[in-house]
Motif scaffolding. Sequence first.
Motif, mmCIF file in Angstrom:
data_model
loop_
_atom_site.group_PDB
_atom_site.id
_atom_site.type_symbol
_atom_site.label_atom_id
_atom_site.label_comp_id
_atom_site.label_asym_id
_atom_site.label_seq_id
_atom_site.Cartn_x
_atom_site.Cartn_y
_atom_site.Cartn_z
ATOM 1 N N VAL A 21 0.813 -1.219 0.000
ATOM 2 C CA VAL A 21 0.000 0.000 0.000
ATOM 3 C C VAL A 21 0.845 1.267 0.000
ATOM 4 C CG1 VAL A 21 -1.918 -1.154 1.176
ATOM 5 C CG2 VAL A 21 -0.297 0.201 2.496
ATOM 6 N N ILE A 22 0.237 2.326 -0.517
ATOM 7 C CA ILE A 22 0.851 3.653 -0.501
ATOM 8 C C ILE A 22 -0.020 4.526 0.394
ATOM 9 C CG2 ILE A 22 1.487 5.658 -1.883
ATOM 10 C CD1 ILE A 22 1.718 3.677 -4.278
ATOM 11 N N ASP A 23 0.566 5.094 1.437
ATOM 12 C CA ASP A 23 -0.173 5.966 2.347
ATOM 13 C C ASP A 23 -0.556 7.252 1.627
ATOM 14 O OD1 ASP A 23 0.296 4.045 4.249
ATOM 15 O OD2 ASP A 23 1.810 5.185 5.333
ATOM 16 N N PHE A 24 -1.797 7.663 1.801
ATOM 17 C CA PHE A 24 -2.322 8.831 1.105
ATOM 18 C C PHE A 24 -2.580 9.989 2.066
ATOM 19 C CE2 PHE A 24 -6.127 10.755 -1.186
ATOM 20 C CZ PHE A 24 -5.367 11.478 -2.082
ATOM 21 N N VAL A 25 -3.436 9.748 3.058
ATOM 22 C CA VAL A 25 -3.784 10.805 4.011
ATOM 23 C C VAL A 25 -4.204 10.159 5.332
ATOM 24 C CG1 VAL A 25 -6.171 10.966 3.168
ATOM 25 C CG2 VAL A 25 -5.169 12.904 4.367
ATOM 26 N N GLY A 26 -3.849 10.811 6.438
ATOM 27 C CA GLY A 26 -4.228 10.314 7.757
ATOM 28 C C GLY A 26 -5.052 11.354 8.500
#
Length: 101
Positions: A21-26
């Motif tokens: 996975v690629i982290d996008f927004v938290g």
Amino acid sequence: MIQCNYIAIDGHSKSFDLDEVIDFVGGSSQKRDGWSGLICFIPSEKVFIELRDSPQDARGNSHSEAEEVTTEYIEFGYQLNSEQITVFLNNPNKWEFIDYR
């Protein structure tokens, strides 16, 4: 390789490799009040998922879950616009993670 499961839009359980996975927004989940949320992109599936964690209990335990989400959910819940999502989708490896936590 770390195998995890998520609930797809159609309600079926699917698995994915957490290392992919690629982290996008938290930020904060809009589906579970008080839970933290992390929007990730699964390149092989071309889907966004929200990884959610509940607040810790008195013993430090928390519950986690993962669910596929729409771009509309991301726009509403994480205050991103369609242009930002398009920029990400065109080149996800160059995206700089946004952290609202």
